[in-house]
Design an enzyme around this catalytic site. Structure first.
Site, mmCIF file in Angstrom:
data_model
loop_
_atom_site.group_PDB
_atom_site.id
_atom_site.type_symbol
_atom_site.label_atom_id
_atom_site.label_comp_id
_atom_site.label_asym_id
_atom_site.label_seq_id
_atom_site.Cartn_x
_atom_site.Cartn_y
_atom_site.Cartn_z
ATOM 1 N N SER A 145 -9.374 1.740 3.288
ATOM 2 C CA SER A 145 -8.626 2.568 2.365
ATOM 3 C C SER A 145 -7.627 1.769 1.515
ATOM 4 C CB SER A 145 -7.858 3.637 3.156
ATOM 5 O OG SER A 145 -6.935 3.063 4.071
ATOM 6 N N SER A 188 -9.436 -0.464 7.472
ATOM 7 C CA SER A 188 -8.885 -0.445 6.117
ATOM 8 C C SER A 188 -8.206 -1.742 5.703
ATOM 9 C CB SER A 188 -7.888 0.710 5.980
ATOM 10 O OG SER A 188 -8.535 1.952 6.118
ATOM 11 N N LYS A 198 0.844 -1.202 0.000
ATOM 12 C CA LYS A 198 0.000 0.000 0.000
ATOM 13 C C LYS A 198 0.876 1.249 0.000
ATOM 14 C CE LYS A 198 -3.801 2.020 2.744
ATOM 15 N NZ LYS A 198 -4.634 1.830 3.960
#
Length: 531
Positions: free
Chosen positions: A152, A176, A78
């Site tokens: 997210s 997330s 990420k």
């Protein structure tokens, strides 16, 4: 499509394919790269092919006896986690920098032989659970690209759910690392606070942040997290904690265990999907409860209210101020629309402005900061006093004590990861308003927001499929706008989406009989138009 030389991308299958000579790290990179490059909105930075081939070649040159447990395994990270040689943006172009070293957890994975393909898309500064709050496009939901991928950690979960990587790293503050796993039909594993080093992680709320993994199975997730746990930054690891209990992971559930579920008042399935989707969700959740009972679990009544009240604190109290605090050195730069310079200027008579007043003025100026997306600005610019912070800390202490009393009578909780699937347009309808609002995103955190505040672990596992035909009058009448939008997309009106739960994960996974992503669930993905 994948060639015959590409194995199923779980750890055992990759290792077996390498051992038999069916493929090699170089061949796997060459096979996967075109698919990853074509996946719009999945990556913010995809490493150049030549760089990945050099990495594969270096691994192949290692003597067999020195190869790590993740030798040649493809993964991604990420884009709020540092990887040396790759930019970190946190989905904010103005924030971009290139770190000199990788986060310790990432370095541990690379030291074990992993091949890091790049940095995946995300909600800006990890402030969202929808996956659409990014200037880099939206990663496609692995099941149906008309629906949100969740956030997210959207790109990471979408890549694993689509079967393009073995695993991917995410982060988790409010959910997330679990919500997008549910939306994309893969496993999302989050440890307790401090289990994995968060050095090299752009903070959302530094005291609550966790580094997480999306994987194809519970077994893979546990093995990968064990490698991540080796990463250590020494004294710089200020949030790291060692557990007083050392557990060795073993698949399956204990012969007998107790679990709790939220009461009916908290299971609000109603939403834009209409009555048919709500009914399908309620039925599937009831089946999951029965399945867990079949694994040896006893359902015990609990009071879920302290968990729900703690969840509300994360975005409806002073805890949200930590998001501004973590980014303050960036947000307070003069480029924030010029207001910062005024905030620091001397007052009349040459007397400097009080630093506290200047800080509040600067935070207020974020509402016009063009570097941030409107929703990010609205979240981070909310202001609280120091008294608010202590009041809310005391409220959390009371709720945590009440939650612990409930946890004393059960071994785990079984909850829906989220309550509803949302179309991309349904989220945009509210978040594109001025000022923006985010009721759908807020509902996504109902069963995830409390977990880090109460220092719990969590795991999202596939648990079933939801099928709703919006061509049928009884489905369309209760969700007419959704039916019209699905029809306008040119795609099918019959939608098939995953149901998500976390609990005694390995037993649930085995009992459900579901694999990763659409193919593991036995359905074909829907891709309508260009994402």
């Amino acid at each position: 499509m994948m060639t015959a030389t590409v194995p199923a991308l779980d750890l055992k299958s990759i290792a077996a394919a390498y051992a038999s000579g069916a493929t090699s790290p170089t061949q796997l990179v060459q096979a996967l790269y075109p698919q990853l490059a074509a996946a719009k909105g999945m990556f913010i930075h995809l490493a150049p092919l030549q760089q990945l081939l050099q990495r594969a070649g270096a691994l192949e040159a290692q003597p067999e006896g020195s190869r790590g447990v993740l030798w040649g395994v493809p993964f991604a990270t990420k884009d709020n986690v540092d990887v040396a040689g790759m930019p970190t943006t946190a989905a904010c172009p103005s924030f971009s920098y290139e770190p000199q070293r990788s986060a310790p957890a990432v370095q541990a994975l690379e030291d074990a032989g992993g091949i890091n393909f790049g940095k995946t898309n995300m909600d800006q500064f990890a402030s969202g659970l929808v996956g659409t709050r990014t200037p880099y496009g939206t990663a496609a939901n692995a099941f149906d690209n008309r629906f949100i991928p969740g956030g997210s950690s959207s790109g990471s979960a979408a890549a694993v759910g689509a079967g393009l990587l073995c695993f991917a790293l995410g982060t988790d503050t409010a959910g997330s690392g679990r919500v997008p796993a549910g939306y994309n039909g893969c496993v999302g594993l989050k440890g307790t606070l401090g289990k994995i080093s968060t050095v090299g992680l752009v903070p959302a709320c530094a005291s609550l942040d966790c580094l997480t993994v999306f994987s194809r199975s519970v077994d893979d997730g546990a093995a990968i997290m064990a490698v991540m746990e080796r990463g250590d930054a020494g004294p710089a690891d200020v949030w790291r904690r060692s557990s007083p209990l050392r557990h060795t992971y073993s698949p399956g559930a204990p012969l007998q265990f107790k679990f709790g579920v939220p009461g009916p008042d908290f299971l609000d399935w109603a939403g834009p999907g209409g009555h048919a989707m709500a009914a399908a969700s309620a039925t599937a959740f009831a089946a999951a409860v029965a399945r867990l009972q079949g694994c040896g679990g006893s359902l015990v009544p609990i009071d879920f209210s302290p968990f729900a009240q703690a969840a509300a604190l994360l975005y409806q109290s002073s805890f949200v101020a930590e998001r501004y605090s973590g980014l303050r050195s960036f947000l307070d730069q003069p480029s924030a629309g010029g207001a910062e310079e005024g905030a620091q200027a001397p007052a009349d008579g040459g007397v400097p402005v009080d630093p506290v007043a200047a800080a509040l003025l600067q935070q207020r100026s974020l509402v016009t900061d063009a570097r941030l997306l409107p929703v990010t600005r609205a979240i981070i610019s909310e202001q609280f006093t120091a008294t608010d912070a202590f009041d809310d800390k005391a409220r959390l202490a009371v709720l945590a004590a009440a939650a612990r009393a409930q946890l004393c009578v059960v071994d785990c909780l079984l909850v829906p990861t989220v309550l509803e699937h949302y179309l991309l347009q349904e989220v945009a309808d509210t978040e594109a308003q001025e000022p923006p609002s985010w009721p759908l995103n807020a509902k996504n955190g109902r069963f995830t927001n409390f977990v880090n505040l109460l220092d719990m672990c969590g795991i999202a596992v596939p648990a079933g499929l939801l099928t709703v035909d919006y061509a049928k009058p009884e489905a369309a009448s209760s969700a007419q706008q959704r039916a019209e939008r699905l029809a306008a997309s040119g795609g099918p009106l019959r939608v098939v989406l995953p149901l998500w739960l976390w609990g005694v994960a390995a037993a649930m996974e085995q009992a459900a009989g579901l694999g990763c992503g659409p193919r593991g669930h036995g359905v074909a993905p829907v891709a309508v138009g260009q994402q």
